[in-house]
Design a protein around this motif. Structure first.
Motif, PDB file in Angstrom:
ATOM      1  N   HIS A 117       0.819  -1.205   0.000  1.00 26.14           N
ATOM      2  CA  HIS A 117       0.000   0.000   0.000  1.00 26.14           C
ATOM      3  C   HIS A 117       0.855   1.258   0.000  1.00 26.14           C
ATOM      4  CE1 HIS A 117       0.191   1.791   4.135  1.00 26.14           C
ATOM      5  NE2 HIS A 117       0.709   0.615   4.410  1.00 26.14           N
ATOM      6  N   GLN A 125       1.948  -5.733   2.701  1.00 17.69           N
ATOM      7  CA  GLN A 125       0.661  -5.979   3.346  1.00 17.69           C
ATOM      8  C   GLN A 125       0.343  -7.459   3.148  1.00 17.69           C
ATOM      9  OE1 GLN A 125      -0.592  -2.947   4.334  1.00 17.69           O
ATOM     10  NE2 GLN A 125      -2.590  -3.415   5.173  1.00 17.69           N
ATOM     11  N   ASN A 132      -6.420  -9.018   7.844  1.00 16.40           N
ATOM     12  CA  ASN A 132      -5.515  -8.057   7.238  1.00 16.40           C
ATOM     13  C   ASN A 132      -4.360  -7.974   8.221  1.00 16.40           C
ATOM     14  OD1 ASN A 132      -4.074  -5.898   6.271  1.00 16.40           O
ATOM     15  ND2 ASN A 132      -5.654  -4.373   6.671  1.00 16.40           N
ATOM     16  N   ASN A 606     -11.392  -4.726   6.358  1.00 13.85           N
ATOM     17  CA  ASN A 606     -10.302  -5.314   5.559  1.00 13.85           C
ATOM     18  C   ASN A 606     -10.096  -6.803   5.796  1.00 13.85           C
ATOM     19  OD1 ASN A 606      -8.920  -2.185   5.998  1.00 13.85           O
ATOM     20  ND2 ASN A 606      -9.188  -2.981   3.928  1.00 13.85           N
ATOM     21  N   ILE A 681      -4.936  -2.398  -2.226  1.00 10.31           N
ATOM     22  CA  ILE A 681      -5.587  -2.171  -0.927  1.00 10.31           C
ATOM     23  C   ILE A 681      -6.578  -1.040  -1.069  1.00 10.31           C
ATOM     24  CG2 ILE A 681      -3.864  -0.522  -0.110  1.00 10.31           C
ATOM     25  CD1 ILE A 681      -5.621  -3.216   2.038  1.00 10.31           C
ATOM     26  N   TYR A 683      -9.099   1.530   1.660  1.00 10.44           N
ATOM     27  CA  TYR A 683      -9.501   1.922   3.004  1.00 10.44           C
ATOM     28  C   TYR A 683     -10.652   2.915   2.886  1.00 10.44           C
ATOM     29  CZ  TYR A 683      -4.808   0.220   4.293  1.00 10.44           C
ATOM     30  OH  TYR A 683      -3.668  -0.529   4.452  1.00 10.44           O
TER      31      TYR A 683
END
Length: 717
Positions: A117, A125, A132, A606, A681, A683
């Motif tokens: 990320h 990651q 996650n 996640n 990724i 968020y």
């Protein structure tokens, strides 16, 4: 006929020893390890000379045939492990697939996905079993016996940066999932992987790689025999990469490894030195609203653009390690130690100008530490009554002495100090396990592990107050293996594991977090080789945590969150229908939820619910070899009420190789073969761009790299 006892895979595969007799791998060995005292008593009473008369009367056992894939790529056959989700990956398989980054070698562990990320100098990651794992929490990784995970790290708990790995030197990867294995401690509740380097090479080699994004990499490695016993191995790596980013990444990686080893006889030892440096500029995650708008500050803005062009970092890792082992007919002893100097500085800006409109929200996380570790174990084969058994006891000790800090910065220049601390953290561990062959079709492993964590934090940005905390945790383990029947084994596993919390949270005066957080899990599995050429395993598992970990950026610490429960199914397949064809197919489904009642919802952000990979490898068709691998990363909730979800991704990588004689090979790697527009990724959080009147709740993403090619020329000497 002398009865010979089978080795415990959890010990021998981890430590690099191999069975002296091929039949031993397939014997119905194993383990009924008791409490620590029972294991110790068994060891004390098990003189091989005393055991021999009874051993001679024990009945001979069946030697099982192997599937061809085991010898060439995997060591996961019938009789080789204590769980359906445990196994070993050989170097031959690592050669068959390309890796965009060094840490992606872990994607050979079934069900594990590796992404990035931020810049490629930062730890990856990791996603496994509905976790996650951020940068490594709850998945313990080691390289040649040195732990990679770093506790109370400036950026995240259990931070595991594998960018110093040289994939060409890897001999095997031993992996385990779940908290069922007594030798595994901190960060291993979801799983663990021990990466083992070669001690010598068949021939020295030079490898040169060129690729898109100004990618350049050179590796030179070789080994030589100093005498009949001593071998010296050396390797050096230089790498540069700008990547597809509008702001060139400028990754500069330098890596050196030296290893001296004694490879013959009952007593073996190895000394290793590793020195790694990296500098880079990162393009961190960007908001979806900017991508949709297509422009920002009067210029075009796309998926590979950066908001703060000064983000990035630098890191260094230097380690010296030593290992000594002794193998006799009935015992195995290992002593290992390491010392590591480590530092990292990460400059990130995830909210842009929300907290500091005038200077921007960039912050620096700095970690400067020394880590020291020592481990020792002793295992012996003996009898429990008339039943063959193996007992092992071990001790592990690690101490970290670190200076960690969080700073407000602009253009990598420090503006103010948020907090700065000196940390001393010690984890002392003792474990014991015994194994017993209950019947020709049943073996058991019982173990107990005790861990004590000591935490000391001294504030450097305040009055210099020192706060301390201590916690002890015991973790029982149990495995039962039944079979084989029709080349099929059944597994029952249960155990307790843990992860440590950040020392700054553990020693906090207000709402202090527990030092060691318990996890308990169980698993039912089956592994079968009933179909010729096919090795298939199925595992149904559950893992409960007393609390999740959440990193709080503005506080500079990792804090405990709500309790959780995860359960899932994993189905793994290795098929060799023809001597030159290998087909891998791994599928995993996970149901991850917070275990308490909260109006916010029960979804774990996640926590990916579906993961799959399918690979087809063609080996040695004349001078040609080829492999293609598809990887699927499923959707996940971005917020507890599941009102927003990430997008799933499906990508494919291709490798084609051709040999020119016995010493030269040319390889083409193509990543993201079909140039799919997917994300590594996503968020969901608030951010505020310069010029915006208020924070905006938005998706923030880091795109996966577009189709990228690399060509490698390798020459042996």
């Amino acid at each position: 006929m002398t009865h010979s006892f089978p080795p415990s895979l959890s010990a021998f595969n981890r430590l690099g020893a191999r069975p002296r007799c091929p039949a031993l791998r397939w014997r119905r060995c194993a383990a009924a390890a008791a409490l620590l005292a029972c294991g110790a008593n068994a060891i004390a009473a098990s003189d091989p000379a005393d055991a021999a008369p009874d051993a001679r009367s024990a009945p001979p056992q069946q030697t099982l045939d192997t599937v061809q894939v085991q010898g060439r790529h995997y060591d996961n056959g019938i009789g080789s492990s204590e769980a359906a989700s445990q196994g070993s990956i050989r170097a031959e398989l690592l050669k068959s697939r390309p890796a965009l980054r060094p840490g992606e070698v872990l994607e050979f562990v079934p069900g594990l996905i590796v992404t990035q990320h931020s810049g490629d100098g930062k730890a990856n990651q990791y996603f496994l079993r509905g976790f996650n794992l951020d940068h490594g929490t709850d998945f313990a990784t080691s390289v040649d016996g040195i732990p990679v995970n770093i506790p109370s790290h400036a950026h995240g708990q259990g931070y595991a940066d594998l960018n110093f790995l040289i994939p060409e030197l890897v001999d095997r990867i031993d992996y385990r999932k779940g908290p069922y294995f007594a030798p595994n401690g901190n960060f291993s509740a979801a799983g663990s992987a021990d990466i083992v380097y070669r001690r010598q090479l068949e021939a020295p080699f030079v490898a040169l790689t060129l690729g898109e994004g100004a990618y350049r990499r050179g590796v030179v490695a070789g080994s030589t025999a100093l005498n009949d016993d001593l071998h010296l191995l050396g390797a050096a790596e230089l790498m540069r990469n700008d990547g597809p980013w509008t702001v060139p990444e400028g990754l500069d990686r330098r890596n050196l490894l030296l290893s001296l080893s004694d490879t013959r006889g009952a007593d073996r030892w190895r000394l290793s030195l590793v020195d790694y440096h990296a500098d880079w500029t990162s393009t961190d995650q960007i908001p979806q609203r900017l991508i949709d708008a297509g422009t920002w500050q009067g210029r075009p803005f796309g998926r590979f653009d950066a908001i703060d062009p000064s983000d990035g970092g630098h890191t260094r890792r230097t380690s010296l390690s030593g290992e000594w082992t002794r193998d006799t007919d009935h015992a195995h002893t290992r002593v290992a130690a390491y010392a590591m100097a480590y530092e990292v500085a990460l400059f990130s800006n995830f909210t842009y100008a929300m907290d500091r409109p005038d200077t921007g929200d960039q912050f620096a996380q700095k970690d400067d530490r020394r880590a020291y570790g020592l481990s020792a174990s002793h295992a012996v084969e003996h009898l429990w009554g008339e039943m063959p058994a193996r007992s092992e006891v071990g001790v592990q000790l690690r101490q970290d002495r670190a200076k960690v800090g969080l700073f407000a910065t602009q253009g990598r220049e420090v503006i103010s100090t948020t907090r700065e601390d000196r940390i001393r953290e010690t984890l002392a561990s003792l474990y014991g396990q015994s194994s017993v062959e209950l019947t020709p079709w049943a073996r058991a492993v019982v173990g107990l592990r005790a861990d004590q964590g000591r935490f000391q934090v001294t504030a450097l940005d305040g009055d210099g107050t020192t706060r301390r905390a201590r916690q002890t945790l015991t973790s029982p383990k149990l495995s039962l293996v039944l079979g084989p029947w029709a080349r099929t084994e059944l597994f029952l596993n249960a155990g307790r594991g843990f992860h440590s919390n950040d020392a700054r949270g553990v020693t906090s005066e207000i709402d202090a977090a527990p030092g060691l957080v318990k996890a308990k899990g169980h698993e039912i599995g089956v592994r079968s080789e009933w179909v010729p050429g096919l090795q298939s395993s199925l595992a149904v598992w559950q893992l409960d945590f007393d609390s999740e970990l959440v990193y709080v950026g503005d506080a500079g610490a990792t804090e405990a969150n709500r309790p959780s429960q995860r359960r899932g199914i994993e189905w793994n397949n290795r098929y060799v229908p023809l001597p030159w064809l290998l087909i891998d197919a791994d599928f995993a489904w996970t149901h991850a939820r917070f275990a308490d009642a909260d109006p916010a919802g029960d979804r774990i952000p996640n926590a990916v619910d579906k993961v799959a990979s399918v690979g087809v490898t063609l080996r040695e068709l004349g001078p040609w070899s080829a492999g293609v691998n598809w990887r699927y990363l499923g959707s996940s909730a971005l917020v507890e009420d599941n009102s927003a979800r990430s997008r799933s991704s499906l990508t494919a990588n291709l490798r084609v190789s051709r040999r020119f004689g016995a010493k030269t090979e040319l390889t083409l790697d193509v990543f993201n073969l079909f140039d799919r527009r997917v994300n590594d990724i996503e968020y969901l959080y608030e951010s505020q761009l310069p010029g915006e009147a208020a924070p905006v709740l938005d998706r923030h993403l880091h795109p996966a790299e577009p189709r990228t090619w690399r060509v490698t020329l390798r020459r042996s000497f």
